[in-house]
Write an enzyme that holds these catalytic residues in place. Structure first.
Site, PDB file in Angstrom:
ATOM      1  N   LYS A 107       0.830  -1.206   0.000  1.00 57.03           N
ATOM      2  CA  LYS A 107       0.000   0.000   0.000  1.00 57.03           C
ATOM      3  C   LYS A 107       0.874   1.269   0.000  1.00 57.03           C
ATOM      4  O   LYS A 107       2.091   1.177  -0.042  1.00 57.03           O
ATOM      5  CB  LYS A 107      -0.987  -0.047   1.167  1.00 57.03           C
ATOM      6  CG  LYS A 107      -2.012  -1.191   1.025  1.00 57.03           C
ATOM      7  CD  LYS A 107      -3.076  -0.933  -0.041  1.00 57.03           C
ATOM      8  CE  LYS A 107      -3.850  -2.133  -0.539  1.00 57.03           C
ATOM      9  NZ  LYS A 107      -4.606  -2.897   0.423  1.00 57.03           N
TER      10      LYS A 107
HETATM   11  C1  LIG Z   1      -5.717  -3.904   0.678  1.00 56.73           C
HETATM   12  C2  LIG Z   1      -7.164  -3.588   0.689  1.00 56.73           C
HETATM   13  C3  LIG Z   1      -7.978  -3.837   1.795  1.00 56.73           C
HETATM   14  C4  LIG Z   1      -7.515  -4.613   2.986  1.00 56.73           C
HETATM   15  O1  LIG Z   1      -6.391  -4.080   3.569  1.00 56.73           O
HETATM   16  P1  LIG Z   1      -5.620  -4.955   4.675  1.00 56.73           P
HETATM   17  O2  LIG Z   1      -4.836  -3.951   5.443  1.00 56.73           O
HETATM   18  O3  LIG Z   1      -4.760  -5.921   3.917  1.00 56.73           O
HETATM   19  O4  LIG Z   1      -6.645  -5.650   5.495  1.00 56.73           O
HETATM   20  C5  LIG Z   1      -9.294  -3.408   1.782  1.00 56.73           C
HETATM   21  N1  LIG Z   1      -9.795  -2.786   0.707  1.00 56.73           N
HETATM   22  C6  LIG Z   1      -9.062  -2.548  -0.393  1.00 56.73           C
HETATM   23  C7  LIG Z   1      -9.681  -1.823  -1.546  1.00 56.73           C
HETATM   24  C8  LIG Z   1      -7.731  -2.955  -0.446  1.00 56.73           C
HETATM   25  O5  LIG Z   1      -7.007  -2.747  -1.551  1.00 56.73           O
END
Ligand SMILES: *Cc1c(COP(=O)(O)O)cnc(C)c1O
Length: 397
Positions: free
Chosen positions: A198
């Site tokens: 991310k």
């Molecule tokens: C990565 C992601 C999540 C979940 O994030 P985590 O921290 O891995 O639980 C939720 N929604 C979207 C759109 C994502 O890309």
């Protein structure tokens, strides 16, 4: 290594985290400190996050930032605290990762998937409005790729129909909507992700942000087993250090200090990372402008877009399918991916709600054409040049 022969270049991964010596030193300091799970660094990360949300003057008065071990956990906590449960419906986009929707099912409520605006790939407000029933309780927009969903329209719909809004901001750090930072808008809660790929990372982690004091209190308790105090408070407050109360069967969603140590330093670099990715995206959009493609949607002038994803769509005139295009890029040593296989195509969601591709024409069409190219701050000019040359080499002009 011959730079003119792509087959001799090392593989360019689709994504890589950018971890600096500052991040590493803070983690080492945490390991040496004797306090490795939720404690002073998690608390500092929460305070820093609130300050960061206000770094351009946005109003953060009354904002609670609650560190959790994933965005999935944060979304679950937010919906739980809002009282979403069996018999309720939550509207979200089909064009997302399953985490957005699965949390609704954790609570026994139902997911109503709707189509996107093909121009932005974000949830279409008109589709939200058309999907509202007497059971609808909340709207769960996603800021896809980091581009803000149409929040003025979504908040207006929510207000007119008495619905809650929880923003899935997993891609949206830093993002603005009408000049305001995502996380400071008038929604009930906003949830960020610090997963490895991310816009900033703590390995695994997330942040639940809300102005609602009751939501914040409930989420803080449910984040750690339904205990009325978290570990840090228990050992520093004046109440006996051994005392706690269990008020609900809570979860194990707390962020460790090891992870928070990373977050403290990643956050300081969030704007720089975003600028670096935006520069890559701008180069891609310029370089692909004359090709039979739809380049990635840009934010309106003056808005922040962190470019978590760069999504390219191949037009029929490209004369190559998306799947073959991805295979060819891999053969040239370039990693790419697809974000996401829409939920209406996934067996669980498709079968549970009898979903058909023709009911989601914009998402379905985009899915068939789209791929995500590498866009991350560790890419150098030569890496970007290489992706551009590969894409241009595979397409007619
Ligand atoms: C990565 C992601 C999540 C979940 O994030 P985590 O921290 O891995 O639980 C939720 N929604 C979207 C759109 C994502 O890309």
């Amino acid at each position: 290594m011959n730079p003119n022969d792509p087959s001799t270049l090392p593989f360019l991964p689709f994504a890589l985290p950018e971890i600096g010596e500052d991040d590493i030193a803070e983690v080492v300091d945490t390991l040496r400190s004797g306090w490795i799970t939720t404690g002073p660094k998690a608390k500092r990360f929460e305070a820093d996050f609130k300050a960061w949300l206000g770094d351009a003057g946005d109003d953060t008065e009354g904002l609670h930032c609650i560190a959790v071990n994933s965005a999935t956990a944060g979304l679950h906590l937010a919906l739980e605290a809002l009282g979403i449960g069996p018999g309720d419906e939550v509207i979200t986009t089909t064009h997302t990762f399953t985490a957005t929707a699965e949390v609704v099912r954790y609570l026994g409520a139902d997911v109503v998937l709707v189509d996107i605006d093909p121009a932005t790939l974000n949830i279409a407000p008109a589709q939200i409005e058309a999907a509202i029933t007497p059971r609808t309780r909340a709207i769960l927009p996603v800021h896809y790729a980091g581009l803000a969903a149409d929040m003025p329209a979504i908040l207006d719909i929510a207000q007119r129909h008495g619905l809650k809004v929880v923003e899935d901001a997993a891609h949206a750090l830093p993002t603005t909507s009408s000049g305001r930072r995502i996380g400071t808008l008038a929604s009930d809660a906003t949830v960020f992700s610090f997963y490895a790929n991310k816009t900033i990372t703590t390995g695994e982690g997330g942040m639940l942000v809300t102005r609602d004091p009751a939501l914040a209190k409930r989420a803080q308790i449910m984040r750690l087993h339904g205990m009325s105090r978290d570990a840090f408070d228990r050992f520093t407050a004046t109440v006996p250090s051994w005392y706690y109360e269990i008020v609900a069967p809570g979860y194990k969603y707390n962020l460790t200090d090891i992870a928070a140590a990373l977050g403290i330093h990643q956050l300081k670099k969030a704007h720089a990372f975003a600028q670096h990715r935006a520069a890559i995206a701008a180069r891609y959009n310029a370089a692909f402008a004359d090709l039979p493609v739809i380049t990635a949607p840009e934010a309106p002038a003056g808005e922040l877009h962190p470019w978590h994803l760069y999504v390219l769509r191949l037009l029929p005139e490209a004369g190559i399918t998306r799947d073959t295009f991805i295979e060819r890029l891999f053969a040239l040593g370039i990693g790419c991916s697809v974000h996401y296989i829409p939920l209406h195509l996934q067996p669980y969601w498709r079968d549970r709600y009898q979903l058909r591709a023709q009911d989601f024409p914009a998402s379905q069409h985009a899915f068939e054409q789209m791929l995500s190219l590498p866009v991350y701050s560790r890419m150098g000019q030569a890496d970007v040049d290489r992706v551009i040359a590969a894409v241009r080499g595979l397409l007619p002009r």
